[in-house]
Design a protein around this motif. Sequence first.
Motif, short mmCIF file in Angstrom:
data_model
loop_
_atom_site.label_atom_id
_atom_site.label_comp_id
_atom_site.label_asym_id
_atom_site.label_seq_id
_atom_site.Cartn_x
_atom_site.Cartn_y
_atom_site.Cartn_z
N ARG A 143 -11.86 -20.58 31.34
CA ARG A 143 -11.84 -21.59 30.29
C ARG A 143 -12.65 -21.10 29.10
O ARG A 143 -13.74 -20.57 29.26
N VAL A 145 -14.27 -22.55 25.61
CA VAL A 145 -14.60 -23.78 24.89
C VAL A 145 -15.05 -23.40 23.48
O VAL A 145 -15.96 -22.59 23.30
N CYS A 231 -16.53 -22.36 32.63
CA CYS A 231 -16.46 -21.92 31.23
C CYS A 231 -16.76 -20.43 31.17
O CYS A 231 -17.90 -20.00 31.36
N LEU A 234 -18.10 -19.60 25.73
CA LEU A 234 -18.46 -20.69 24.83
C LEU A 234 -18.54 -20.08 23.44
O LEU A 234 -19.40 -19.23 23.18
N VAL A 259 -23.96 -22.28 30.37
CA VAL A 259 -22.91 -21.25 30.37
C VAL A 259 -23.53 -19.87 30.53
O VAL A 259 -23.06 -19.05 31.33
#
Length: 361
Positions: A143, A145, A231, A234, A259
């Motif tokens: 992921r 973000v 995550c 980031l 993170v």
Amino acid sequence: MWSVEHSVDTAAAPAEVWAFYADTSSWSAWNTAVAEVSLDGPFRAGATGTLTPPGAGPLPLRIVEAEPERGYVSETAIADTVSLRTTCRLAPAPRGGTRITHRVELVGPAAPHFAQSFGPVLAAGVPRTVEALAARAGHPARRAVIVLTSHDTLGDTGRSTGAYLSEVAEAWQVFDDAGLRVELVSVRGGRPPLEAVNEQDPVQRQFLADARMAEQLAATPSTAEVSAHDCAILFVAGGHGAVWDLPYDKELAALVRDVHEAGGVVASVCHGPAALLEVTLSDGTPLLRGRQVTGFSNDEERAVGMTTIVPFSLADALAARGARYASAGAFLPHVVTDGRLVTGQNPASATAVARAAIDAL
């Protein structure tokens, strides 16, 4: 006896989780209390060595029990009068996979006194450790973000600002092409303000036309509503609005910390590094101390006529927090990678920052 316990389910098989226990060189990637582990031999009952916490000296470590695919018990001698006993158990999860349970106890005559000072730190660290281990064992984090400012006005000028759209769109394109699931988040949530919108730019046009991104832009979650779980990257976008709200968002600072400590990559570009200014790691160390970084330069700030409008100089603030700040020529692409911390100087650096973040995974 003081203790804290936390359990998390992962899709990984017990053997996959056990591999992380047995490979003590991996501990620092998922256990925020560990910088290094050294044993006198294989990971087995009776093995001895040292465990070194971040920013501290080595502590005596003994593996009391070790049963492959079932768990282990270890003891770390903090002092003659207090030790940390860690019990890690692996069991079948109700819906398949593995339930990981970590229990940490303070034992010894000084345990009650030690717990008064350090118990809260341990209580916060155990859940993060188990969740980071579960994520790493279950599957690689996939992921990305992207964080946007929610500030929309340049001081008292009445002029608008926001997140610099080219930085957001270019990062999205790189991450999407790499197969990452991209999520947008803003400081206050809702529709974030944008600046330098240019629908003639093909990347921006593609980003704005993407149905999933359009839906997210209409109602982003706030930083308080986003978890670091899974995550991989980031990415904090810039835009002048960033210097008005990113440094003061405690939820964002916690997200950056989580993170980073879970093994993810923290990337930022232009004024985005303002989000790093007040980040403190779980061991009390400022994230920026001694780290090589870049960000929007004083020369660039003067060139765009913002020196007397922004609340502070980003370049000076980064240096004041102990970072090793460096810049290239004004408005030229410039990226600095320091481990899993990636920063870019200006909007022209956005694509390169996103690619460097992928490389740093």
